[in-house]
Enzyme design. Structure first.
Site, short mmCIF file in Angstrom:
data_model
loop_
_atom_site.label_atom_id
_atom_site.label_comp_id
_atom_site.label_asym_id
_atom_site.label_seq_id
_atom_site.Cartn_x
_atom_site.Cartn_y
_atom_site.Cartn_z
N ASP A 21 -2.02 17.89 -45.59
CA ASP A 21 -3.23 17.12 -45.29
C ASP A 21 -3.02 16.30 -44.01
OD1 ASP A 21 -5.64 15.81 -45.49
OD2 ASP A 21 -5.33 15.12 -47.54
N ASP A 22 -3.74 16.65 -42.95
CA ASP A 22 -3.68 15.91 -41.68
C ASP A 22 -2.35 16.08 -40.94
OD1 ASP A 22 -6.21 14.98 -42.23
OD2 ASP A 22 -5.72 12.86 -42.03
N CYS A 59 -10.85 18.13 -43.49
CA CYS A 59 -10.27 18.44 -44.80
C CYS A 59 -11.19 19.19 -45.74
CB CYS A 59 -9.74 17.17 -45.46
SG CYS A 59 -10.82 15.75 -45.34
N ARG A 63 -10.84 23.20 -46.94
CA ARG A 63 -10.58 23.58 -48.32
C ARG A 63 -11.62 24.54 -48.85
NH1 ARG A 63 -6.68 19.55 -49.70
NH2 ARG A 63 -6.49 18.42 -47.75
N LYS A 116 -4.97 17.70 -54.42
CA LYS A 116 -6.29 17.24 -53.96
C LYS A 116 -7.35 18.33 -54.03
CE LYS A 116 -8.29 15.76 -49.50
NZ LYS A 116 -7.97 15.18 -48.17
N HIS A 118 -11.34 17.46 -53.47
CA HIS A 118 -12.22 16.99 -52.40
C HIS A 118 -13.33 17.98 -52.05
CE1 HIS A 118 -12.54 14.60 -48.37
NE2 HIS A 118 -13.36 14.14 -49.29
N HIS A 205 -1.49 12.53 -44.89
CA HIS A 205 -2.70 11.73 -44.68
C HIS A 205 -2.41 10.25 -44.92
CE1 HIS A 205 -6.84 10.35 -45.10
NE2 HIS A 205 -7.31 11.57 -44.89
N ASP A 309 -4.72 21.45 -43.17
CA ASP A 309 -6.19 21.51 -43.22
C ASP A 309 -6.88 21.15 -41.92
OD1 ASP A 309 -5.60 18.81 -43.33
OD2 ASP A 309 -6.95 18.37 -44.99
N ASN A 310 -6.20 20.46 -41.03
CA ASN A 310 -6.77 20.13 -39.71
C ASN A 310 -5.65 19.64 -38.81
OD1 ASN A 310 -8.19 17.73 -41.76
ND2 ASN A 310 -6.62 17.05 -40.30
N LYS A 377 -8.00 16.00 -35.23
CA LYS A 377 -8.88 16.20 -36.38
C LYS A 377 -10.33 15.85 -36.00
CE LYS A 377 -9.49 14.01 -40.95
NZ LYS A 377 -8.88 13.03 -41.89
#
Length: 542
Positions: A21-22, A59, A63, A116, A118, A205, A309-310, A377
């Site tokens: 994540d991130d 994010c 996903r 996660k 989301h 993140h 994710d980014n 991002k």
């Protein structure tokens, strides 16, 4: 299931899909970074690494695309999980798409999400957008987008509140995600079932939560500062074969100071140390999953896929409207488990890591994480969408240690997994009409073949891009289109749009036709929705 059927099913490859994540393009050791990631590095060097794989820049959309093989706009997740109906995106995973869990469950796989989700705007009452209603037999994790690693909001087991589990003083979310994932692997390996594990870590993140011992391991690692470290990363990226020697590194983000002019250097270093500690802790958790696979005898026949994710996040804290941010109890606890007040912000008096802190690592370090690219991002320039992609599957006959330059994106993951497992699409078992897949399988590329050239598309909060072969047409909202020859200029430093009007016109027409077909809602429409609500435009972006 009869014994003969069980024996046959046990030979089908398992799937482990791991999402960070991130995390930036060059943070991993095997992608040139200083961070210790031995487990991922081992998978990469014995598997395959992609050099030009892309996410969607954010994010929730990533996903949605990853799990469905569709562009995020088609799934109802065009921005994040805000409900912008009736004119905007619903912010929920709609019923016109199928998740990988639904696809593989219909094919006889046991399915689990650890981490996660989301993808649901309603995070407290179970509904059709929860993982347990979208194909996952087991779910342990969070429904919100981010939060404390010590007491994460919306912590859920199955469809029940699991927040009491975080009251254990030893609880740490990264470890809990890994432990639950490893338990699932152990159980299914023992039962002889083919399985699909989706492990969605929230690291790295913000907030920068990490244990003191993990942070201390990076003492001295980042003392040279972002300028020197970007140059050193660039050298290692070339040595690893991720970039060619002719690739130019972008200049330092012009909004950020030179390291030599930076004040509070010791605090700045601590921020990057905490960020690195988050990634190393995640890698350690991935090692726990790998060990469970090996112990259960399923490692060789498991397709293990890892990506982010980014691009790295430049986000500051508190975000946007500080008062509203502080009211987000799903993201920010009111106090620690010991009753200490939360200290929120990116100021030198808040040294990150401990439970009572809530900080991010800042734009200058994010610029390091995305070496050699510009942007971050949310943008669809390379810094926002380029991700490491590692694929490891010993029984699959992949070229060990391959470096693959084939451009590809998230919509290709689901078709790849379907080909690996032999699962079908579309699925009669789901009982509803779903959109055709948008991507193609990467399995031929993983076995040394060259895929046909096809356009890749992006849109997020008005930022837009299309890539076809060497050409990439990209727009930073509200500015005009830029054109880059990525074969000669991967870091997007030389806009050649003025000299190539025919290429610009052709790619723009293709992008506009795609945007119309998949239902991209113009950014000005979304901004209008928030203006009518009396909210600042920044809230339109989530």
């Amino acid at each position: 299931m009869q014994p003969t059927e069980r024996a046959l099913m046990s030979k089908r490859p398992n799937i482990v899909l791991v999402l960070a994540d991130d995390m930036g393009f060059s943070d991993l050791g095997c992608y040139g970074g200083e961070i210790s990631t031995p487990n991922l590095d081992s998978l990469a060097r014995r598997g395959a690494r992609f050099t030009q794989f892309y996410n969607t820049a954010r994010c929730s959309p990533s996903r949605a695309s990853l799990l469905t093989g569709l562009h995020p706009h088609q799934t109802g997740i065009g921005i994040l999980t805000n409900n912008d109906l009736p004119r905007g995106y619903p912010g929920n995973l709609n019923l016109r798409c199928a998740t990988l869990a639904e696809m593989l469950k219909a094919a006889g796989y046991a399915t689990c999400l650890s981490g996660k989700w989301h993808l649901a705007s309603e995070m407290h009452e179970p509904n059709d957008t929860w993982p347990t209603r979208r194909g996952f037999d087991r779910f342990f994790g969070t429904l919100t987008g981010c939060g404390s690693f010590y007491t994460p909001g919306t912590l859920t087991r199955g469809e029940c509140d699991a927040s009491a589990e975080a009251l254990d003083p030893a609880f740490f979310y990264t470890d809990a995600i890994a432990s639950h994932a490893a338990e699932f692997v152990t159980e299914q390996s023992a039962a002889g079932n083919p399985f699909f594990l989706y492990a969605a870590f929230t690291a790295p993140h913000w907030p920068l939560h990490a244990h003191p011992g993990d942070i201390d391991r990076y003492r001295g690692r980042f003392d040279e500062g972002w300028d020197v470290l970007r140059e050193k990363r660039m050298k290692r990226l070339v040595e690893e074969g991720i970039l060619t020697a002719s690739t130019a590194i972008s200049a330092r983000d012009p909004t950020q100071p030179a390291w030599s002019d930076t004040k509070e250097k010791a605090w700045q270093v601590k921020r990057m140390q905490a960020y690195a500690a988050q990634i190393e802790r995640m890698d350690r958790g991935i090692g726990k999953i790998i060990e469970a696979l090996k112990t259960g005898g399923t490692f060789e026949n498991t397709a293990f896929i890892f990506l982010s994710d980014n691009g790295a996040s430049p986000e500051d804290l508190p975000q946007f409207d500080a008062e509203k941010f502080m009211r987000r109890t799903d993201i920010l606890p009111r106090a620690t488990r010991d009753g200490l007040p939360m200290r929120v912000g990116n100021t030198p008096d808040i040294c990150p890591g401990a439970e009572d802190t809530y900080s991010s690592y800042g734009r200058a370090w994010a610029n390091l994480s995305n070496t050699p690219f510009r942007f971050y991002k949310r943008w669809v320039h390379e810094g926002g969408i380029a991700t490491p992609l590692i694929v490891h599957w010993p029984a699959g006959g992949l070229d060990c240690g391959a470096i693959l330059d084939q451009p590809a994106q998230l919509v290709d993951i689901a078709p790849t997994i379907l080909e690996v497992t032999g699962a079908s699409y579309p699925l009669q078992a789901i009982g509803r009409e779903i959109a055709p897949l948008e991507g193609c399988s990467l399995l031929p590329a993983l076995k040394g073949e060259i895929l046909f050239e096809r356009p890749l598309y992006w849109e997020h909060t008005g930022n837009a891009a299309i890539r076809l072969g060497r050409w990439k047409l990209v727009r930073e909202e509200p500015n005009g289109w830029e054109l880059y020859d990525l074969a000669a200029d991967r870091t997007e430093l030389n806009d050649v749009a003025p000299g190539n009007p025919e290429v610009v016109a052709d790619l723009r027409a293709k992008w506009e036709a795609w945007a119309e077909r998949i239902g991209v809602i113009p950014w000005e429409v979304t901004l209008g929705i928030y203006e009518e609500r009396g909210l600042h435009p920044t809230w339109a972006a989530g």
